[in-house]
Design a protein around this motif. Structure first.
Motif, PDB file in Angstrom:
ATOM      1  N   ASN A 132       0.859  -1.176   0.000  1.00 34.10           N
ATOM      2  CA  ASN A 132       0.000   0.000   0.000  1.00 34.10           C
ATOM      3  C   ASN A 132       0.900   1.231   0.000  1.00 34.10           C
ATOM      4  O   ASN A 132       1.606   1.490   0.986  1.00 34.10           O
ATOM      5  CB  ASN A 132      -0.916  -0.009   1.222  1.00 34.10           C
ATOM      6  N   CYS A 133       0.897   1.975  -1.091  1.00 34.84           N
ATOM      7  CA  CYS A 133       1.771   3.146  -1.235  1.00 34.84           C
ATOM      8  C   CYS A 133       1.433   4.247  -0.233  1.00 34.84           C
ATOM      9  O   CYS A 133       2.316   5.001   0.178  1.00 34.84           O
ATOM     10  CB  CYS A 133       1.669   3.711  -2.653  1.00 34.84           C
ATOM     11  N   GLN A 134       0.180   4.357   0.161  1.00 31.76           N
ATOM     12  CA  GLN A 134      -0.237   5.428   1.060  1.00 31.76           C
ATOM     13  C   GLN A 134       0.158   5.153   2.513  1.00 31.76           C
ATOM     14  O   GLN A 134       0.625   6.043   3.214  1.00 31.76           O
ATOM     15  CB  GLN A 134      -1.737   5.659   0.933  1.00 31.76           C
ATOM     16  N   THR A 135      -0.002   3.909   2.954  1.00 34.85           N
ATOM     17  CA  THR A 135       0.344   3.570   4.340  1.00 34.85           C
ATOM     18  C   THR A 135       1.757   3.011   4.474  1.00 34.85           C
ATOM     19  O   THR A 135       2.249   2.827   5.589  1.00 34.85           O
ATOM     20  CB  THR A 135      -0.640   2.527   4.915  1.00 34.85           C
ATOM     21  N   LYS A 136       2.380   2.704   3.322  1.00 32.36           N
ATOM     22  CA  LYS A 136       3.724   2.110   3.282  1.00 32.36           C
ATOM     23  C   LYS A 136       3.777   0.772   4.029  1.00 32.36           C
ATOM     24  O   LYS A 136       4.763   0.428   4.663  1.00 32.36           O
ATOM     25  CB  LYS A 136       4.774   3.079   3.804  1.00 32.36           C
ATOM     26  N   GLN A 137       2.679   0.011   3.929  1.00 32.04           N
ATOM     27  CA  GLN A 137       2.565  -1.291   4.594  1.00 32.04           C
ATOM     28  C   GLN A 137       2.430  -2.404   3.560  1.00 32.04           C
ATOM     29  O   GLN A 137       1.791  -2.219   2.520  1.00 32.04           O
ATOM     30  CB  GLN A 137       1.346  -1.318   5.509  1.00 32.04           C
ATOM     31  N   PHE A 138       3.008  -3.552   3.884  1.00 32.10           N
ATOM     32  CA  PHE A 138       2.895  -4.740   3.050  1.00 32.10           C
ATOM     33  C   PHE A 138       1.820  -5.659   3.603  1.00 32.10           C
ATOM     34  O   PHE A 138       1.620  -5.731   4.816  1.00 32.10           O
ATOM     35  CB  PHE A 138       4.225  -5.509   3.027  1.00 32.10           C
TER      36      PHE A 138
END
Length: 126
Positions: A14-20
């Motif tokens: 997720n590019c917005q939350t920087k989470q995988f």
């Protein structure tokens, strides 16, 4: 559900939350603890790939995450698997909507290699 013969695995970033997001199939395919860490940290700390390869993953993901147009990149990497061996994987980084989600696909190339080898062998007899 993932079948034993399924050579594909995917991870979502997720590019917005920087989470995988690591699906169960990833945990079954690779010998690593997939937790809240970034993929490149898991790769280095759990010994799945070399540090330069993990850095390539990080750089590609970071580059695509800030792109202003749809992106797709493919590369081939040798990754340690859950059988304590390694396989070649074709890795795709796909971002159809800029700044939202990157889908990272891992396709085991072992079957492709076997098929190519068989085809090459068969052509020797034509």
């Amino acid at each position: 559900m993932r079948s034993e013969n399924d050579p594909n695995t995917l991870i979502i970033y997720n590019c917005q939350t920087k989470q995988f997001t690591y699906p169960q199939a990833v945990r079954e395919q690779f010998e690593a603890e997939f937790d809240e860490r970034p993929l490149w940290d898991i790769f280095i700390e759990d010994g799945l790939v070399s540090k330069p390869v993990a850095q390539q993953f990080r750089d590609i993901i970071q580059e695509i995450s800030v792109a202003d147009s749809p992106q797709v990149q493919f590369a081939e990497y040798f990754v340690k698997t859950s059988q304590y061996t390694g396989n070649w994987y074709r890795v795709g980084f796909v971002c159809p909507v800029p700044g939202e989600v990157i889908t990272i696909t891992f396709t085991d190339m072992a079957n492709e290699s076997a098929i190519s080898s068989n085809l090459a062998h068969m052509s020797d007899f034509d």
